[in-house]
Scaffold this motif. Structure first.
Motif, mmCIF file in Angstrom:
data_model
loop_
_atom_site.group_PDB
_atom_site.id
_atom_site.type_symbol
_atom_site.label_atom_id
_atom_site.label_comp_id
_atom_site.label_asym_id
_atom_site.label_seq_id
_atom_site.Cartn_x
_atom_site.Cartn_y
_atom_site.Cartn_z
ATOM 1 N N ARG A 38 0.819 -1.219 0.000
ATOM 2 C CA ARG A 38 0.000 0.000 0.000
ATOM 3 C C ARG A 38 0.848 1.262 0.000
ATOM 4 N N ARG A 39 2.133 1.150 0.365
ATOM 5 C CA ARG A 39 3.017 2.317 0.399
ATOM 6 C C ARG A 39 4.025 2.312 -0.742
ATOM 7 N N ARG A 40 3.847 1.446 -1.719
ATOM 8 C CA ARG A 40 4.786 1.390 -2.836
ATOM 9 C C ARG A 40 4.732 2.676 -3.647
ATOM 10 N N MET A 41 5.844 2.978 -4.326
ATOM 11 C CA MET A 41 6.006 4.228 -5.043
ATOM 12 C C MET A 41 4.878 4.550 -6.037
ATOM 13 N N PRO A 42 4.366 3.590 -6.821
ATOM 14 C CA PRO A 42 3.299 3.953 -7.763
ATOM 15 C C PRO A 42 2.029 4.479 -7.095
ATOM 16 N N LYS A 43 1.863 4.258 -5.798
ATOM 17 C CA LYS A 43 0.649 4.674 -5.095
ATOM 18 C C LYS A 43 0.842 5.987 -4.317
ATOM 19 N N LEU A 44 2.018 6.606 -4.453
ATOM 20 C CA LEU A 44 2.307 7.849 -3.740
ATOM 21 C C LEU A 44 2.214 9.038 -4.688
ATOM 22 N N PRO A 45 1.956 10.232 -4.160
ATOM 23 C CA PRO A 45 1.838 11.400 -5.038
ATOM 24 C C PRO A 45 3.157 11.824 -5.670
ATOM 25 N N PHE A 46 4.285 11.638 -4.947
ATOM 26 C CA PHE A 46 5.600 12.000 -5.472
ATOM 27 C C PHE A 46 6.379 10.713 -5.728
ATOM 28 N N ARG A 47 6.851 10.534 -6.971
ATOM 29 C CA ARG A 47 7.444 9.248 -7.366
ATOM 30 C C ARG A 47 8.805 9.467 -8.018
ATOM 31 N N PHE A 66 4.688 12.317 2.920
ATOM 32 C CA PHE A 66 4.376 12.235 4.344
ATOM 33 C C PHE A 66 2.921 12.613 4.600
ATOM 34 N N ALA A 67 2.471 13.688 3.972
ATOM 35 C CA ALA A 67 1.088 14.121 4.160
ATOM 36 C C ALA A 67 0.122 13.065 3.648
ATOM 37 N N HIS A 68 0.438 12.460 2.511
ATOM 38 C CA HIS A 68 -0.427 11.428 1.931
ATOM 39 C C HIS A 68 -0.544 10.213 2.847
ATOM 40 N N LEU A 69 0.546 9.855 3.513
ATOM 41 C CA LEU A 69 0.566 8.668 4.373
ATOM 42 C C LEU A 69 0.182 8.976 5.823
ATOM 43 N N GLY A 70 -0.004 10.239 6.133
ATOM 44 C CA GLY A 70 -0.428 10.608 7.480
ATOM 45 C C GLY A 70 0.640 10.457 8.533
ATOM 46 N N VAL A 71 1.913 10.630 8.161
ATOM 47 C CA VAL A 71 3.003 10.557 9.130
ATOM 48 C C VAL A 71 3.635 11.937 9.284
ATOM 49 N N HIS A 72 4.328 12.121 10.403
ATOM 50 C CA HIS A 72 4.855 13.438 10.775
ATOM 51 C C HIS A 72 6.377 13.399 10.813
ATOM 52 N N ALA A 73 6.994 14.481 10.324
ATOM 53 C CA ALA A 73 8.446 14.651 10.446
ATOM 54 C C ALA A 73 8.734 15.854 11.332
ATOM 55 N N GLU A 74 9.772 15.740 12.141
ATOM 56 C CA GLU A 74 10.200 16.887 12.935
ATOM 57 C C GLU A 74 10.669 18.014 12.022
ATOM 58 N N ALA A 75 11.419 17.638 10.973
ATOM 59 C CA ALA A 75 11.899 18.637 10.025
ATOM 60 C C ALA A 75 12.276 17.947 8.722
ATOM 61 N N LEU A 76 12.043 18.640 7.606
ATOM 62 C CA LEU A 76 12.504 18.227 6.291
ATOM 63 C C LEU A 76 13.206 19.439 5.699
ATOM 64 N N VAL A 77 14.519 19.314 5.494
ATOM 65 C CA VAL A 77 15.375 20.473 5.268
ATOM 66 C C VAL A 77 16.083 20.365 3.926
ATOM 67 N N VAL A 78 16.136 21.495 3.190
ATOM 68 C CA VAL A 78 16.955 21.585 1.985
ATOM 69 C C VAL A 78 18.355 22.043 2.410
ATOM 70 N N ALA A 79 19.340 21.178 2.253
ATOM 71 C CA ALA A 79 20.705 21.507 2.663
ATOM 72 C C ALA A 79 21.661 20.470 2.098
ATOM 73 N N ASP A 80 22.926 20.846 2.003
ATOM 74 C CA ASP A 80 23.965 19.886 1.667
ATOM 75 C C ASP A 80 24.074 18.855 2.793
ATOM 76 N N ALA A 81 24.134 17.586 2.440
ATOM 77 C CA ALA A 81 24.094 16.521 3.445
ATOM 78 C C ALA A 81 25.252 16.615 4.426
ATOM 79 N N GLU A 82 26.449 16.941 3.952
ATOM 80 C CA GLU A 82 27.604 17.039 4.849
ATOM 81 C C GLU A 82 27.508 18.290 5.714
ATOM 82 N N ALA A 83 27.218 19.427 5.109
ATOM 83 C CA ALA A 83 27.180 20.683 5.852
ATOM 84 C C ALA A 83 26.106 20.671 6.933
#
Length: 342
Positions: free
Chosen positions: A157-166, A229-246
């Protein structure tokens, strides 16, 4: 502690056994005989029935958790055990352990069924309330009763074809759950993925009660993860745009319990011109200082020697074949040296 039996999936048995060990550890249990044998039936010790049910709810590469017959060596123990569970209106089935196997067992199984009906129950192979399981043989051996099945359909039910962003390179939900279980993620722990992608790893961690944070250098991926996350009804503390190392520098004064990630690799992934192993090595080397004592790191991807500093030991490495030219490895790292050597 009480002993239970877990039947694992056969699709990648070494990976299933590694996942089981982590999931049991997260529930304060142990796997006493994981070193011995190579089959799909694994005994586990867990604190109570609630923990055994929770284990079935956590696993991806499993089939069921079985409540064991407590004294199989005692005369007539199996028939007494069955009769004690019977009652008016209760429905039972008797099946050999293993997916899709037809009932058999001859006289012994007939005796178990008779004990059930004598206790007031009836046999119903289609929709039983109680599923008794045995191992074929002469005579067959009754193992016990299924306590809880593993809900493998939830991952479909959570496979990629069933999500809004793929995206085509995302880790399937079933394997994302394996990675999270390998890290023995517990409710309330802080879990970070510095290459969040479409968010699949953090979705599975959040569903197990973790507090999750995702980072990605690509704004499109972060926006897409927010959608999923919104589609699946789960919550994240933060989702950040940043360089992974920095981004690691922002977390040095925060507690991070688990780092679980699937860095870019393969022809369909973009590393912006950098070699995948170099990107993974420099990023994870920056993040190791954020891990709390007892922290764990799980990396899914091509196996890379010396990926982490010497203070970290690779305690699990299990390959999983993607296709003919690509095999990813599920690796668990645990700190074995002082932080100053990381």
């Amino acid at each position: 502690m009480t002993r239970w039996l877990v039947e694992l999936s056969l699709e990648n048995l070494p990976l299933a056994r590694a996942e089981l060990a982590g999931a049991v550890a997260a529930l304060d249990g142990s796997v006493p005989s994981l070193e011995g044998g190579e089959g799909p039936l694994v005994p586990v010790d867990l604190p109570d029935r609630a923990a055994a049910r929770a284990l079935a709810g956590r696993l991806a590469l499993g089939r069921r958790v079985v409540e064991l017959l407590r004294d199989p060596a005692a005369p007539a123990a199996a028939t007494r055990w069955i009769r004690d569970r019977a009652g008016p209106g209760r429905r039972a089935s008797f099946r050999p352990l293993g997916s899709g196997r037809a009932p058999g067992g001859g006289a012994a199984v007939a005796a178990w069924a008779r004990a059930w009906t004598e206790g007031g129950g009836r046999i119903d192979l289609a929709s039983p309330d109680h599923r008794f399981l045995y191992v074929d043989g002469e005579p067959p051996e009754l193992l016990g009763e299924e306590l809880a099945p593993v809900d493998r359909a939830q991952f479909e039910r959570r496979r990629m074809p069933k999500l809004p962003f793929r995206r085509p390179v995302s880790l399937p939900p079933k394997l994302a759950r394996v990675a999270v279980n390998l890290a023995a993620v517990r409710p309330g722990e802080a879990v970070v993925d510095p290459f969040v992608g479409t968010g699949g790893l953090l979705v599975e961690a959040a569903l197990l009660g973790a507090s999750v944070t995702g980072i990605d250098v690509d704004p499109t991926m972060v926006r897409g993860t927010i959608e999923n996350f919104a589609h699946l009804g789960v919550h994240a503390e933060a989702l950040v745009v940043a360089d992974a190392e920095a981004a690691a520098a922002r977390f040095e004064d925060r507690r991070v319990d688990v780092l679980v990630t699937d860095p870019p690799y393969g022809r369909a992934s973009s590393t912006r011109g950098e070699r995948p192993e170099g990107l993974a090595r420099r990023t994870l080397s920056a993040w190791v200082r954020t891990l709390a004592p007892g922290g764990r790191i799980v990396v899914v991807g091509p196996e890379i020697d010396d990926l982490l500093p010497s203070a970290w030991r690779r305690s699990v490495a299990v390959p999983d074949r993607v296709h003919r030219s690509l095999t990813r490895t599920f690796c668990l790292y645990e700190r074995v040296g002082p932080l100053s050597s990381a």
